[in-house]
Scaffold this active site. Structure first.
Site, PDB file in Angstrom:
ATOM      1  N   CYS A 115     -17.410  24.072  11.513  1.00 47.42           N
ATOM      2  CA  CYS A 115     -17.708  25.114  10.526  1.00 47.42           C
ATOM      3  C   CYS A 115     -16.864  24.773   9.314  1.00 47.42           C
ATOM      4  O   CYS A 115     -15.642  24.937   9.333  1.00 47.42           O
ATOM      5  CB  CYS A 115     -17.359  26.504  11.063  1.00 47.42           C
ATOM      6  SG  CYS A 115     -17.678  27.815   9.850  1.00 47.42           S
ATOM      7  N   CYS A 118     -15.184  28.126   7.268  1.00 51.44           N
ATOM      8  CA  CYS A 118     -14.175  28.970   7.922  1.00 51.44           C
ATOM      9  C   CYS A 118     -14.077  28.565   9.387  1.00 51.44           C
ATOM     10  O   CYS A 118     -13.632  27.479   9.686  1.00 51.44           O
ATOM     11  CB  CYS A 118     -14.472  30.455   7.746  1.00 51.44           C
ATOM     12  SG  CYS A 118     -16.185  30.922   7.986  1.00 51.44           S
ATOM     13  N   SER A 119     -14.510  29.415  10.308  1.00 56.76           N
ATOM     14  CA  SER A 119     -14.382  29.039  11.717  1.00 56.76           C
ATOM     15  C   SER A 119     -15.440  29.721  12.570  1.00 56.76           C
ATOM     16  O   SER A 119     -15.139  30.211  13.655  1.00 56.76           O
ATOM     17  CB  SER A 119     -12.981  29.383  12.240  1.00 56.76           C
ATOM     18  OG  SER A 119     -12.709  30.763  12.052  1.00 56.76           O
ATOM     19  N   CYS A 120     -16.688  29.778  12.080  1.00 51.18           N
ATOM     20  CA  CYS A 120     -17.764  30.374  12.869  1.00 51.18           C
ATOM     21  C   CYS A 120     -17.892  29.606  14.186  1.00 51.18           C
ATOM     22  O   CYS A 120     -17.906  28.374  14.200  1.00 51.18           O
ATOM     23  CB  CYS A 120     -19.072  30.308  12.098  1.00 51.18           C
ATOM     24  SG  CYS A 120     -19.079  31.373  10.626  1.00 51.18           S
TER      25      CYS A 120
END
Length: 214
Positions: A115, A118-120
């Protein structure tokens, strides 16, 4: 050869980038600090619990999905066509209504998930995201130099293997279905699930050989 599939056009802008704490994370951190100072909790115990959910309990859901796909051709076809529905049929659904897509490794194609903004992460099938998945170096280098990143994880692929990099978003998240290891024809789904690691379902690893469990 590598490909990057970017899908952040409608990214959830409520996400906080570069690992800044969200309001909820900040509250949890503050509460943890207070309880630690009062001697009510042991930070090491909390770390152990988090690690367990990150590497064992959480990814077990995804491992069962992969094992069923290995063992059931009809389910594998459904997973390819509509991963959201196929995964939900096993009781695993995203908390925020995000859709899932399953990408299958083959003898000549390896899939890697990242991702970049961000950090999906597919919480419903992989549990807690590992720290490195959220770190800026992985998020940027997985796209720029996926082969080098995989090598750092101990996974060296043939130069003939195509690497496809999939960019998760708040709306669409990916599950890598690793290739089924050789010598597993006689194993049931629970035994097969034991061979499926979290890293294999992100693409930074492969499924374990059955000898690894002996």
């Amino acid at each position: 050869m590598s490909e990057h599939h970017h899908g952040h056009d409608h990214h959830d802008h409520d996400h906080h980038h570069d690992n800044h704490f969200t309001d909820m994370e900040a509250r949890v951190k503050a509460l943890e600090t207070v309880l630690t100072e009062k001697g009510l909790i042991d930070p090491a115990a909390i770390d152990a619990i988090v690690e367990t959910y990150e590497t064992k309990i959480g990814p077990r859901n995804g491992a069962r999905v992969v094992a069923k796909a290995w063992n059931d051709a009809e389910f594998a076809d459904w997973l390819k066509r509509d991963a959201t529905a196929a995964i939900a049929s096993l009781g695993y659904t995203g908390r925020q209504g995000e859709h899932m897509r399953a990408v299958f490794n083959t003898t000549d194609t390896h899939n890697l998930v990242v991702c970049t903004l961000c950090s999906c992460y597919p919480w419903s099938v992989l549990g807690l995201p590992p720290v490195w998945y959220k770190a800026p170096p992985y998020r940027s280098r997985a796209v720029i130099d996926p082969r080098g990143v995989l090598a750092e994880f101990g996974l060296t692929l043939s130069e003939d293997t195509r690497i496809r990099v999939w960019d998760s978003t708040a709306e669409l998240r990916y599950l890598v279905v690793p290739e089924r290891p050789a010598g597993t024809d006689g194993l049931d789904e629970e035994q097969l699930a034991d061979l499926v690691t979290r890293d294999a379902m992100i693409g930074t690893g492969l499924a374990l050989a059955p000898e690894a469990l002996r």
